[in-house]
Design an enzyme around this catalytic site. Structure first.
Site, PDB file in Angstrom:
ATOM      1  CG  HIS A 200      -7.221  17.255  34.727  1.00 39.24           C
ATOM      2  ND1 HIS A 200      -7.485  16.329  35.709  1.00 39.24           N
ATOM      3  CD2 HIS A 200      -6.475  16.608  33.789  1.00 39.24           C
ATOM      4  CE1 HIS A 200      -6.916  15.168  35.379  1.00 39.24           C
ATOM      5  NE2 HIS A 200      -6.295  15.325  34.219  1.00 39.24           N
ATOM      6  CD  GLU A 203     -10.037  18.676  37.061  1.00 42.17           C
ATOM      7  OE1 GLU A 203      -9.092  18.853  37.853  1.00 42.17           O
ATOM      8  OE2 GLU A 203     -10.260  17.579  36.511  1.00 42.17           O
ATOM      9  NE  ARG A 249      -8.995  13.940  32.015  1.00 42.04           N
ATOM     10  CZ  ARG A 249      -9.117  13.575  33.291  1.00 42.04           C
ATOM     11  NH1 ARG A 249      -9.996  14.158  34.072  1.00 42.04           N
ATOM     12  NH2 ARG A 249      -8.349  12.627  33.792  1.00 42.04           N
ATOM     13  CG  HIS A 319      -6.982  17.195  40.126  1.00 42.44           C
ATOM     14  ND1 HIS A 319      -6.887  16.796  38.821  1.00 42.44           N
ATOM     15  CD2 HIS A 319      -5.716  17.165  40.618  1.00 42.44           C
ATOM     16  CE1 HIS A 319      -5.619  16.523  38.531  1.00 42.44           C
ATOM     17  NE2 HIS A 319      -4.890  16.740  39.611  1.00 42.44           N
ATOM     18  CD  GLU A 394     -10.650  14.864  41.939  1.00 41.19           C
ATOM     19  OE1 GLU A 394     -11.119  15.921  41.436  1.00 41.19           O
ATOM     20  OE2 GLU A 394     -10.001  14.035  41.285  1.00 41.19           O
TER      21      GLU A 394
HETATM   22 ZN   LIG Z   1      -8.525  16.594  37.478  1.00 36.31          ZN
END
Ligand SMILES: [Zn+2]
Length: 428
Positions: A200, A203, A249, A319, A394
């Site tokens: 992404h 990020e 993104r 991420h 994350e």
């Molecule tokens: Zn992501």
């Protein structure tokens, strides 16, 4: 400007110079965010109204928990979104009124450089930056530098939609006397892990962390693990966040509509289509078919090939943000094979982070309490490759800075993941 009266013309030039210096112009990559707002929405969205708005391309979900959402709302959609939320019984407060101005104010944090800031040239880049984010060409300079090391293989596994390389770094288990005695003689089984970063585009901490992991594995190779890292899986999208839109993104692939880009983490062939969007203007657009994009096809082909040779023991997709360690499935609430084991090791991961930096991360199942989403790396690795331990991590933070995490958090974030990996690899 053509001047008929010189005095007037000089006055115009002076006034415009004063205006220019008083109001700093908006950087190009923040311009699409002028007058975009951030809304904090409260209440459990049982009817999936927010996800419906996101799938229609009306809002961009920046973050969410079980009973709250952080949304980016464009000025043209504000009235519609307000009405939809009210009808669903959800309340909202506006926390940022002009995202461009807000991010511009915080830019110095994101691009903070110490007085001894490293500078990479194409011929010399010994370390990934610790105090600012690297541009794509600087990342490539670093990869070129480490490719000279006998311990490392760096190769392109394919090209992006715009023709940039998708680089894979392979760091072999430790060589030398101690390593030879342990690996390859049947005493300790040789293992393999795969880490993907930057799928992404916005990020940034994801690829920054992946580069620091590469650097640490080079200094301190695993005695048993073949480490495969793709630190930048979406180079076109990443470049675009620097030049055109900081909060982009997706990739930059052409679509059948007027909007560009496919969400690469909705494009894998893992129950493709569930909880994703068929609208090319949505941030979670899944593409025209599974593996429609060159980036996901390159990753898939390479992962399949390596996994055939030596099955992965661990697959990680990095991420941000939220500080959660998610494990499959995301497409269904039916438990995946090895769910208790993934929870056990996920808890070890989280505990090791807590012990290192005091930051709290939580290991949870992807689908539990959240929207269903399919076509992600993790579900595909679980189903198609049969990898036992698969996680989407994350990284920092929990929402204070979100995607524009200050540069002084690059090193602490990378180090907490590095230490946690050490704890995890020891129990696999
Ligand atoms: Zn992501």
């Amino acid at each position: 400007m053509r001047c008929l009266v010189v005095v007037v013309c000089v006055a115009v030039v002076v006034v415009s110079a004063v205006v220019t210096s008083a109001v700093p112009s908006t950087p190009d990559n923040l311009r699409p965010l002028i007058n975009h707002q951030v809304w904090e929405v409260s209440g459990a969205d049982g009817g999936g109204v927010v996800m419906g708005l996101a799938q229609s391309g009306v809002v961009d979900i920046l973050g969410h928990t079980a009973d709250s959402h952080t949304l980016r709302v464009a000025p043209t959609h504000a009235t519609l979104v307000k009405a939809a939320l009210r009808a669903a019984g959800l309340t909202h407060t506006i926390t940022v009124h002009d995202l461009a101005a807000f991010l511009q104010k915080e830019e110095h944090l994101v691009h903070k450089r110490s007085t001894r800031a490293q500078v990479c040239t194409p011929d010399n880049c010994r370390e990934p930056y610790a105090d600012h984010y690297m541009k794509f060409d600087e990342m490539e300079s670093y990869l070129r530098y480490i490719a000279k090391s006998p311990r490392t293989k760096v190769r392109s596994i394919g090209k992006s939609a715009e023709g940039r390389d998708i680089w894979l770094v392979h760091i072999k288990p430790i060589r030398g006397r101690a390593g030879k005695a342990r690996v390859g003689e049947g005493k300790i089984k040789r293992k393999a892990m795969w880490i993907e970063g930057g799928i992404h585009a916005r990020e940034w901490i994801s690829s920054a962390t992946a580069f620091h992991l590469i650097h640490n594995f080079l200094k301190q190779p695993s005695p048993t693990f073949d480490v495969y890292i793709v630190p930048m899986a979406n180079p076109d999208g990443y470049v675009y966040t620097w030049t055109n839109d900081r909060l982009w993104r997706k990739n930059r692939g052409k679509t059948e509509g007027s909007c560009a880009g496919v969400d690469l983490n909705r494009n894998w062939d893992a129950h493709w289509g569930v909880g994703a969007s068929g609208n090319p203007c949505s941030e979670v657009y899944m593409g025209s078919r599974a593996f429609s994009e060159p980036e996901t096809r390159a990753l898939k082909k390479e992962m399949e090939s390596l996994n055939r040779n030596k099955k992965f023991d661990l697959v990680l997709s990095l991420h941000s943000y939220g500080q959660v360690i998610l494990y499959p499935y995301g497409w269904t609430r039916t438990p995946a094979p090895d769910q208790p084991e993934m929870q056990r090791v996920g808890d070890i991961f989280a505990k090791a982070i807590q012990q290192k930096s005091g930051e709290s991360y939580k290991a949870v199942n992807s689908a539990a309490g959240f929207y269903l989403a399919s076509g992600a790396t993790d579900d595909w690795a679980k189903e198609a490759l049969g990898t036992r331990h698969v996680y989407t991590v994350e990284l920092r933070d929990k929402g204070r800075y979100g995607f524009t995490l200050p540069a002084d958090q690059i090193e602490p974030t990378a180090m907490e993941i590095w230490n946690a990996l050490d704890a995890v690899l020891a129990v696999l």
